[in-house]
Design a protein around this motif. Sequence first.
Motif, PDB file in Angstrom:
ATOM      1  N   MET A 117     -59.415 -28.808  47.257  1.00  0.00           N
ATOM      2  CA  MET A 117     -58.404 -28.830  46.468  1.00  0.00           C
ATOM      3  C   MET A 117     -58.506 -29.971  45.247  1.00  0.00           C
ATOM      4  O   MET A 117     -57.899 -29.791  44.154  1.00  0.00           O
ATOM      5  CB  MET A 117     -57.157 -29.285  47.503  1.00  0.00           C
ATOM      6  CG  MET A 117     -56.870 -28.206  48.278  1.00  0.00           C
ATOM      7  SD  MET A 117     -55.882 -29.038  49.584  1.00  0.00           S
ATOM      8  CE  MET A 117     -54.419 -29.174  48.882  1.00  0.00           C
ATOM      9  N   LEU A 118     -59.285 -31.268  45.486  1.00  0.00           N
ATOM     10  CA  LEU A 118     -59.323 -32.084  44.750  1.00  0.00           C
ATOM     11  C   LEU A 118     -60.688 -31.676  43.576  1.00  0.00           C
ATOM     12  O   LEU A 118     -60.957 -32.548  42.930  1.00  0.00           O
ATOM     13  CB  LEU A 118     -59.672 -33.336  45.044  1.00  0.00           C
ATOM     14  CG  LEU A 118     -58.548 -34.180  45.889  1.00  0.00           C
ATOM     15  CD1 LEU A 118     -58.903 -35.626  46.144  1.00  0.00           C
ATOM     16  CD2 LEU A 118     -57.340 -34.095  44.773  1.00  0.00           C
ATOM     17  N   TRP A 119     -61.216 -30.546  43.783  1.00  0.00           N
ATOM     18  CA  TRP A 119     -62.234 -30.138  42.921  1.00  0.00           C
ATOM     19  C   TRP A 119     -61.799 -28.704  42.390  1.00  0.00           C
ATOM     20  O   TRP A 119     -62.574 -28.137  41.874  1.00  0.00           O
ATOM     21  CB  TRP A 119     -63.419 -29.692  43.717  1.00  0.00           C
ATOM     22  CG  TRP A 119     -64.415 -31.120  43.753  1.00  0.00           C
ATOM     23  CD1 TRP A 119     -65.356 -31.254  42.928  1.00  0.00           C
ATOM     24  CD2 TRP A 119     -64.300 -32.192  44.820  1.00  0.00           C
ATOM     25  NE1 TRP A 119     -65.893 -32.735  43.330  1.00  0.00           N
ATOM     26  CE2 TRP A 119     -65.058 -33.410  44.417  1.00  0.00           C
ATOM     27  CE3 TRP A 119     -63.298 -32.747  45.840  1.00  0.00           C
ATOM     28  CZ2 TRP A 119     -65.377 -34.388  45.005  1.00  0.00           C
ATOM     29  CZ3 TRP A 119     -63.633 -33.746  46.260  1.00  0.00           C
ATOM     30  CH2 TRP A 119     -64.692 -34.774  46.137  1.00  0.00           C
ATOM     31  N   ASP A 120     -60.560 -28.485  42.402  1.00  0.00           N
ATOM     32  CA  ASP A 120     -60.149 -27.279  41.996  1.00  0.00           C
ATOM     33  C   ASP A 120     -59.752 -27.015  40.351  1.00  0.00           C
ATOM     34  O   ASP A 120     -58.899 -27.875  39.886  1.00  0.00           O
ATOM     35  CB  ASP A 120     -58.545 -26.972  42.621  1.00  0.00           C
ATOM     36  CG  ASP A 120     -58.300 -25.370  42.555  1.00  0.00           C
ATOM     37  OD1 ASP A 120     -58.742 -24.806  41.573  1.00  0.00           O
ATOM     38  OD2 ASP A 120     -57.580 -24.666  43.285  1.00  0.00           O
ATOM     39  N   LYS A 121     -60.605 -26.121  39.927  1.00  0.00           N
ATOM     40  CA  LYS A 121     -60.644 -26.060  38.581  1.00  0.00           C
ATOM     41  C   LYS A 121     -59.325 -25.725  37.771  1.00  0.00           C
ATOM     42  O   LYS A 121     -59.124 -25.864  36.565  1.00  0.00           O
ATOM     43  CB  LYS A 121     -62.010 -25.468  37.808  1.00  0.00           C
ATOM     44  CG  LYS A 121     -63.255 -26.047  38.074  1.00  0.00           C
ATOM     45  CD  LYS A 121     -64.399 -25.677  37.190  1.00  0.00           C
ATOM     46  CE  LYS A 121     -65.431 -26.327  37.335  1.00  0.00           C
ATOM     47  NZ  LYS A 121     -66.238 -26.429  38.762  1.00  0.00           N
ATOM     48  N   ARG A 122     -58.508 -25.116  38.608  1.00  0.00           N
ATOM     49  CA  ARG A 122     -57.518 -24.492  37.957  1.00  0.00           C
ATOM     50  C   ARG A 122     -56.522 -25.633  37.635  1.00  0.00           C
ATOM     51  O   ARG A 122     -55.801 -25.507  36.712  1.00  0.00           O
ATOM     52  CB  ARG A 122     -56.742 -23.671  39.111  1.00  0.00           C
ATOM     53  CG  ARG A 122     -57.334 -22.301  39.310  1.00  0.00           C
ATOM     54  CD  ARG A 122     -56.594 -21.724  40.616  1.00  0.00           C
ATOM     55  NE  ARG A 122     -56.632 -22.396  41.779  1.00  0.00           N
ATOM     56  CZ  ARG A 122     -55.722 -22.274  42.719  1.00  0.00           C
ATOM     57  NH1 ARG A 122     -54.746 -21.381  42.504  1.00  0.00           N
ATOM     58  NH2 ARG A 122     -55.720 -22.883  43.882  1.00  0.00           N
TER      59      ARG A 122
END
Lengths: 373, 311
Positions: free
Chosen positions: A173-178
Motif C-alpha cells: 500500500m505504501l508503494w502504490d503508484k496510484r
Amino acid sequence: MDVVDQLGAVREGKLSRRAFTKALLAAGVATATVPLGARQARATGDQATYFTWGGYDIPDIFQPYQAKNGELPNFSVFGASEEALTKMRGGFVVDVAHPCNSGMPRWVQTGLFHPIDTGRVEGFGDIIPSLVDLPGNAADGGNVWMVPFDWGQTSVTYRTDLFELEGEESWDMLWDKRYANKLGSLGSGGDAWWCGAIKAGVNFDDLDTDDAFTKISAVMREQRPLIRTYTDDTTTLQQALASGEMVAAMTWNDSATLLKAEGVPVKFAAPKEGALTWVCGLMMHKDAPNPDRAYDIISSLVSVESGKFLIDDYGYGHSNAKSFDEIPDERLAELGLSRNPDDILSAGHFQRPMSQDWETRMNETFEQIKAGF
Amino acid sequence: MADTSLSQAEARSEAPRPKTSWFSAVLYKSEALRGYLLMSPTMLILTIGIIIPFFILVAMSLWTRDGFGFDTTLTLSNYARTQSEPIFNALLQRSFWISGVATVATILVCYPMAYYVAFHVHRNKMMWIILMTLPFWTSYLLRVFAWKVILGYEGVINSGFMAIGWIEAPLEFLLYSQTAVIITLAHAWAAFAILPMYVSLEKIDKSLLEAATDLGDGPVARFFRITLPLSMPGVIAASFLIFIPTTGDYITPALLGGPDGAMIGNFIQLQFGPVNNWPMGATLSIVLMLWIAAIALVFLFLTRKAQEKIA
C-alpha cells in the motif's frame, strides 16, 4: 481609585502630585511582585526530567507522579531515538529516557545509564515478564537496564474512504503508484528501514548483510518519489491523513487510534507480510539529578492508571498486566491488542538490537535515499 | 577606561603604589593598548565563541568516525568524500539555488517598500519602519509554522482559491517543495533587506535627482542613473545579509521542504544526529563556509566592476 478618572486627569494635565506618587507606587509594587509568582511556582523543588517521544508529554500518564510531587515532571521531547542518544552523548543530562528494545543494548554500551533497582519501581511485580526478558536487558544483581513501558506496532494507517484496497492489506500500500505524492512515511530509519526490510522480504537475521542493504535500498528508492513527506512528527502525518492530503502513511498505533476517536475513517492495517513490532521502556541516566523522582516517573508510567489511558486512548500495549483488566475484551480486539503481548509481538516482525556500525551505515544510506540518491 | 584607572590612582596617591601608576602611565601613553582594552570584552567573546570552536571544527573535520568515538589520526578522507560522492555537491548546489532565488525575490519585493518609505513618506517614518520589521517580532519558528498553515493542503491559499472556484483540488506543490522554502525564506528575512536598503536610499542627496530632471532625464532614466547606483551599497549589504544565513538554513527546509526541498543544513544536522558522523558534519560545515566565502568574494568583485562602469 477610578482608573478612567486618572487617565482623564493625565490627559488634561491635572494629575495631582499625590495621585502621581500613588500611581508610581502601584507600578513599583506591581513590577516587584511579578517575579514572585514565578518563584513560588518553582518553590516545590526541582522536578525530574523525562526525555521522551512526542506525545508522551501529557498529564494523563503522570497522575501518580503529580499526586506525589504536586506537579508534572519536566519534559524534553525527541522525534527519533538516534537523535535522542546523540543529544545525550553530547552532554544532555536527564533523569529518565525512553528508548526501545532495538536501541537499548547500544544505549547501555555508551555508559550513560544506570541499572534500575526493580525493588524501587512500584508495581514491578505486575509487569509482564516476557517484556522484561529482552536481549541485553539483564544488569547485575537482578536489576534491569530498561523497565518496559509500552509496546506496539509500526504499520500502515490508511483512509478507508480514499484508499481503494486491492486484495489484502499489505506493505505494498505504501508503494502504490496510484497514490503517488499522497503517501507518508516516518522519517527515522529506526522505523522506515525495518519496514522496508519487511517489504523487500529480507529476514531480520540477514539484516547485516550487503545483500540486505542492496535489496532494502532498492525498495526505499522505489518508494521515495511516491512519498509526500518524511517526518518524525506524528502530528504532521495525522493532520495530513485527516485532511486527505495523504491517503496512507506509515505510523504507530496511536495515530490510527487518535484519528478514529476524531471520527476520521481510518484503519490501522494488519499487513499480510506482518507489521513491525517493538517494545519501548524507561532507562535512568547515571547522573540523574533527581534519582528519587526518576523512580516516581517510572512508577507512574507503569501504573495501571497510565496503562488504561495508554491502551484506550493511544492504542498501545502497556507493560502492566493489570492495566488490561480495565479494558473490555471487545475494545482490545478493536484496537488489535491482546492481553498476552507475545501474541502480537511475535505475530509481526520483532525489532532486534543491531551493532553501532550497522545503525550508522543504515542511517547514512537511508538519509541519502531520502535526499534523492 | 584610562580615565577611571587614572582617578583611582590619584585617589590612592597617599599610599605609594608603583605598579598601579606604572600601568596607568602606560595606558595613558599607548593609544593602541586603550583600544585593545576597549575591545577586549568583544574579543574575549569572539575568541571563546567563534575562533576556538572554529579550530575545533577544523580539527574534527580531519578526523574520522570510529563507532561511538573518533579516530584522531589526521586525514583528508572526509574532504575527498565530498568530491567523490555526488550527493554533497548536489545538495550544495540546491542550497545555493534556493537561497539565491530567495535573496533575489526578497530584494525585488523589499526595494520598492524601502524606496517608498525613503522618498514618499514624510511623517511618522519611524512608525513605518517599525511596521515593516513587524514579522521579526515573532520567533522564526512561528513564522515558518505560519507559512505551513498558509501554504498547507487545507491552508489559507488552497481553501481561498477553492472557495472562489479557481481550482478544483488543492494545489499540492505549495507545501513540501522548494517553492515553499523560497517563499518562507523571502518573507522571514525581509526586514534584513529593507533596513539597509532604506538607509542607503534615505542618504541619497535629493538635489542630485533634481539636477537629473533639470538635465532632461525622465523618471525611469533618473532611477537607473542616480537612485539605483547610489543605493547599491544597501542592496549589496542586503544580499549578503540574506544569502549567507539562508544557505545554511535548517528549520525551514526541514518543516516545509519535503523530500525534494532538503538543503545542506539538513544534511549537516543529520551527520551530527542520526547518522552519527560528526567529522563528516564538520567537514561539510567547512566546505559550506568556503563556498559561501568564495561566492561572496565573486559577487563583491562583480558589483565593484559594475559600479566602476556606471561611475
